[in-house]
Design a protein around this motif. Structure first.
Motif, short mmCIF file in Angstrom:
data_model
loop_
_atom_site.label_atom_id
_atom_site.label_comp_id
_atom_site.label_asym_id
_atom_site.label_seq_id
_atom_site.Cartn_x
_atom_site.Cartn_y
_atom_site.Cartn_z
N GLU A 43 0.76 -1.26 0.02
CA GLU A 43 0.15 -0.16 0.07
C GLU A 43 0.95 1.23 0.06
O GLU A 43 0.67 2.22 -0.90
CB GLU A 43 -0.86 -0.11 1.29
CG GLU A 43 -1.77 1.12 1.23
CD GLU A 43 -2.96 0.92 0.07
OE1 GLU A 43 -2.90 2.14 -0.27
OE2 GLU A 43 -3.13 -0.03 -0.40
N THR A 76 3.71 1.56 -1.11
CA THR A 76 4.52 1.58 -2.40
C THR A 76 3.69 2.14 -3.33
O THR A 76 3.98 2.98 -4.28
CB THR A 76 4.91 0.10 -2.89
OG1 THR A 76 5.82 -0.37 -1.93
CG2 THR A 76 5.42 0.21 -4.34
N LYS A 77 2.41 1.89 -3.47
CA LYS A 77 1.27 2.20 -4.25
C LYS A 77 1.27 3.84 -3.99
O LYS A 77 1.16 4.62 -5.21
CB LYS A 77 -0.23 1.57 -4.04
CG LYS A 77 -0.66 1.44 -5.48
CD LYS A 77 -1.91 0.30 -4.80
CE LYS A 77 -3.30 0.82 -5.54
NZ LYS A 77 -4.06 -0.13 -4.87
N ARG A 78 1.21 4.04 -2.99
CA ARG A 78 1.09 5.62 -2.65
C ARG A 78 2.12 6.40 -3.02
O ARG A 78 2.12 7.56 -3.91
CB ARG A 78 0.81 5.98 -1.25
CG ARG A 78 -0.47 5.60 -0.54
CD ARG A 78 -0.61 6.06 1.09
NE ARG A 78 -1.68 5.28 1.48
CZ ARG A 78 -1.80 5.55 2.86
NH1 ARG A 78 -0.86 6.16 3.55
NH2 ARG A 78 -2.70 4.77 3.36
N THR A 104 4.75 5.76 -5.32
CA THR A 104 4.85 5.74 -6.67
C THR A 104 3.85 6.42 -7.14
O THR A 104 4.40 7.13 -8.42
CB THR A 104 4.70 4.18 -7.28
OG1 THR A 104 3.35 3.83 -6.94
CG2 THR A 104 5.75 3.18 -7.04
N ASP A 141 7.48 -1.64 -12.15
CA ASP A 141 7.54 -1.53 -11.00
C ASP A 141 8.01 -3.04 -10.23
O ASP A 141 7.56 -4.06 -10.53
CB ASP A 141 6.03 -1.46 -10.20
CG ASP A 141 6.04 -1.51 -8.80
OD1 ASP A 141 7.13 -1.80 -8.01
OD2 ASP A 141 5.10 -1.34 -8.07
N ASP A 183 5.90 -5.57 -8.42
CA ASP A 183 4.93 -6.18 -9.26
C ASP A 183 5.33 -7.65 -9.40
O ASP A 183 6.28 -8.01 -10.08
CB ASP A 183 4.68 -5.38 -10.56
CG ASP A 183 3.71 -5.88 -11.35
OD1 ASP A 183 3.09 -7.06 -11.03
OD2 ASP A 183 3.14 -5.56 -12.24
#
Length: 802
Positions: free
Chosen positions: A98, A100-102, A104, A125, A128
């Motif tokens: 989570e 990482t998602k924010r 990136t 990524d 991934d």
RNA sequence: GCCGGUGUGAUGGAAUGGUAGACGUGAAGCACUCAAAAUGCUUUGCCCAUCGGGCGUGCCGGUUCGAGUCCGGCCACCGGCACCA
């Protein structure tokens, strides 16, 4: 109309997002060009002002290459596995994925805000599963080829946290987190045999276009040395093998030293009368961290083995054997022959323990200090080597040793095999399974990727195992080989794994059947120009060259090297000249600069502030100089102008041809600061003599790689056809860069005394005539004899008078 | 200790062995303005001075007609490696 940078930049970023003018095409008539930046680690802090320096530089290059007619690949991605994210996740109780998602998303938005011409469709990524499947696949191939192995190696162990620490986590010999003692401890780890590639990693540097300091740093890091291994017999019966770079000094070996971790010590224990003392020393050495072992190095310590001694193979003399922590277990054979006359460390040790010092190379005074010069000395006290030079003695003794089967020539490297295990959660699971019967068995390729399981708790454990060790459901799995119950490896890969091959994935980022298709790899690789930080030269750059060479050996890639050209940028320091860091509170956030001055100004400023390859301090007050420059261009180019689109005005023709030449050359040489200075001068000229449409068109075309938004906007306002970023990079006419008339410096006796103006390429006599025609200069030469005249064409005249 | 790198105005920095200080910042002055900001123009290495002259690229020497640049020896700062036999 005012230069509304915010609106203009938003407008063009939206257009670029929608029309994708920077998407690379796999093939076509144009020659390919692959420009690469080091993809960012998406930390929680977002981009800081240091990132735009290398990114803007390579964006300028990519944009220029497109204008030059190349099919350019300029990709971006995120190196998202790693410790900071994991620590942030632990602290804030958010899953690393989570986080990482924010992060990136934030980085991507910031990159877009700066107008970089990345091909976003190829973004990758490393965390991934579609990506790390192939990181795992490469690991399996390495295992298959004998390059990945499990071995017991010394690691940093915190006695209180009971876990392994990375070197960066050990501060002044204690645990960074709890402040307790850190000791070295043997732990079984996955290793990659990078040392098998050491020689090739050095040799192949020669053919690469890397800046010299990068090559040198890699060479020194790999640390090749040539010498010989020599066998000494011992009174215990075992052979003690040493490595030395000075086999020529063998006659001067008066004692031996083995590292406290040496394997023979255990075997010899029954023979040792002072086993207790030796034990105590071993324990003490183990307790010391690497840091202490080197910091306290000045004073040599050691214990003599009482009960075992060695025989010098050339003198036949019996010599004592010591253990001492100045001999490293991990280099050479972990044992040395000590030649106190010709090695500083051995000399110190011999003095302390009152051991004999024999001179075997004449030229110094071995009673005062070790004589280590290899170039001037002559062999003495050395039997059949007497009278030879050091170099000849080395050859002769090595031949002799080989002949008698007592040793052989040997090359050693400082480079160690790569410790590839991390007892951490947020990394690629190592795709191996341990079976009691079959040993380590690779996960079958068809089962890749080995997915990182969802765990509740990703904190490190008390036992020093990975957080994955608690995941019994995940760990327990049948052996792929025999089907018996077996267990998965719970360690993960280090953060350097994903970045070791990412440039290949960009060639074909969505491929499900291979890390990238053969066709895509053949077309795009090698990378034509890779720029990155100096700090990665001995880690990432070396690791990725190693992986690439391995992939070359197994036929996955067509070239032995991944990067044709590598350059390195300097750091942007804070205004106080110190490193920017959160703890110092001197970090400049690019968003603030973009808000106040615009992205084009920021891009210009980070390129203008100094020599790209050197560190340079930030200065917010200087940023406005770049903003003023853009304001001045806006003032010139937003209004309607006279003249034809593709014709220079007579007033500016020379300056324009020169600028085209200079800016282009400067970009290639990474001299962005002087390229921008040239454009500034051009604009200053335009304020003196108004430019025509044709003049402005060239200015905008040259400006567009540096400040793409304003260039594009003004291009449109002037109604030029197409876009500034796709308009062909202008050509210059060398003949038109030359002035009709020049100012020639006039020196008398090497001192500047004046100048004269003469037509370009005037013959020497004409120049001299001009000098004498000058009243002031003529006066200075009056009544003096002209002895010699030096004329440098179109530059200078130097008159030597008596 | 070893290996790199750097040292130039008030300041960031320019200068294939050939006019040191381009370009930018800062400062000063002028114009515009009621005024300020913004903008435009001018000046800005130091010293003596009227024209003009002298001195200047960390220090000391050398090579050269000519050195910021090349060579030798120092000093200072920055970075990397550091008992690698």
């Amino acid at each position: 109309m005012k230069y509304d940078f915010t609106a203009i930049e938003k407008k063009w970023q939206k257009i670029w997002e929608e029309t994708k003018p920077f998407a690379a095409k796999d093939g076509g008539d144009k020659p390919k060009y692959y420009v690469l930046i080091e993809f960012p680690y998406p930390s929680g802090d977002g981009l800081h002002v240091g990132h735009p320096r290398p990114y803007t530089a390579m964006d300028i290059l990519a944009r220029r290459r497109r204008k030059q007619g190349y099919n350019v690949l300029f990709p971006i991605g995120f190196d998202s596995f790693g410790l900071p994210t994991e620590n942030y996740a632990i602290k804030n109780k958010i899953h690393p994925a989570e986080v990482t998602k924010r992060n990136t998303a934030r980085f991507a938005a910031q990159c877009k805000m700066l107008g970089y011409s990345f091909d976003w469709d190829r973004a990758i990524d490393t965390s991934d599963p579609e990506y790390y499947k192939w990181t795992q696949w490469i690991f399996l191939k390495m295992f298959e080829n004998g390059l990945a192995y499990k071995a017991s190696v010394p690691v940093n162990w915190c006695t209180s946290c009971k876990c392994v620490l990375a070197n960066e986590e050990v501060v002044n010999g204690v645990c960074e987190r709890c402040g307790s003692e850190v000791v070295r401890r043997e732990k079984s780890q996955w290793m990659l045999a990078i040392t098998k590639y050491a020689q090739r990693l050095i040799d192949d540097l020669d053919g690469l276009d890397f800046t010299e300091r990068i090559k040198l740093l890699e060479k020194n890091w790999i640390g090749r040395s040539t010498g010989a291994e020599v066998d000494f017999t011992t009174t215990a019966g075992d052979t003690l093998r040493v490595y030395t770079t000075r086999p020529d000094t063998l006659f001067g070996a008066t004692y031996m030293v083995i590292s406290p971790e040496h394997a023979l010590l255990k075997k010899w224990e029954p023979l040792l009368k002072n086993a207790d003392e030796i034990h105590a020393y071993q324990l003490e050495a183990a307790r010391k961290s690497d840091f202490e072992r080197t910091e306290l190095a000045k004073d040599k310590t050691g214990v003599r083995l009482d009960g075992v001694s060695a025989i010098n193979p050339v003198t036949g003399g019996e010599i004592p054997v010591f253990i001492s922590d100045y001999v490293l277990a991990t280099y050479g054979t972990g044992a040395i022959m000590a030649v106190p006359g010709h090695d500083e460390r051995d000399w110190e040790f011999a003095k302390k323990f009152s051991l004999p010092i024999i001179e075997v190379v004449a030229g110094g005074d071995v009673e005062k200090e070790a004589f280590t010069d290899c170039d001037t000395g002559v062999m003495v006290n050395s039997g059949f080597l007497n009278g030879l030079s050091v170099a000849d003695a080395k050859t002769k003794i090595t031949e002799w040793l080989t002949d008698k089967n007592l040793g052989e020539s040997k090359v050693n490297f400082k480079l160690r095999d790569w410790v590839f295990s991390r007892q951490r959660y947020w990394g690629e699971p190592i795709p191996m399974i341990y079976c009691e019967k079959c040993g380590w068995v690779p996960v079958p390729e068809s089962d890749l990727p080995v997915l990182l399981p969802d765990v509740q708790n990703y904190e490190t454990t008390d036992t020093g195992d990975s957080p994955l060790a608690a995941m019994t459901d995940w760990i327990n799995t049948p052996c792929p080989h025999c089907g018996a119950p077996a267990k998965r490896e719970t360690d993960t890969m280090p953060n350097w794994a994903g970045s070791s091959w990412y440039y290949l994935r960009y060639a074909d980022p969505k491929n499900k059947d291979a890390l990238a298709s053969k066709k895509a790899i053949d077309y795009w690789t090698p990378v034509d120009w890779y720029n990155g930080g100096m700090e990665h030269v001995t880690l990432h750059l070396l690791y990725s060259r190693f992986w690439h060479k391995f992939l070359y050996d197994i036929g996955v890639v067509p070239t032995p090297e991944p990067y044709k050209k590598r350059t390195a940028h300097g750091m942007i320091l804070a205004e106080d000249g110190q490193k920017m860091s959160k703890s110092r509170g001197n970090v400049i956030n690019p968003n603030d600069i973009v808000d106040e001055f615009g992205a084009d100004t920021l891009r210009l400023y980070v390129m203008f502030l100094g020599d790209f390859e050197k560190d340079a301090p930030w200065s917010t007050s200087s940023v406005k100089g770049c903003k003023r420059f853009l304001d001045r261009i806006w003032g010139l180019a937003e209004k309607s102008l006279n003249g034809k689109d593709n014709q220079f005005s007579a007033a500016h023709e020379k300056a324009l041809h020169r600028a085209i030449k200079k800016v282009g050359g400067d970009i290639e040489a990474l001299k962005f600061n002087t390229a921008i200075a040239t454009l500034m001068s051009l604009v200053n000229d335009f304020y003196e003599t108004p430019p025509t449409r044709g003049d402005i068109k060239i200015l905008l075309s040259l400006l567009s790689p540096f400040a793409p938004h304003i260039a594009e906007e003004l291009w449109g306002l002037q109604g030029f056809s197409g876009h500034a970023d796709s308009d062909k990079w202008p050509d210059y006419d060398a003949a038109k860069t030359i002035d009709d008339e020049l100012e020639i410096a006039v020196q008398i006796g090497g001192k500047l005394k004046g100048t004269v103006r003469v037509p370009t390429d005037s013959p020497d006599e004409a120049v001299l005539a001009a000098v004498l025609a000058d009243e002031k200069l003529a006066r200075l030469t009056e009544n003096r004899e002209l002895v010699r005249t030096i004329v440098v064409k179109n530059k200078l005249v130097n008159l030597i008078l008596k």
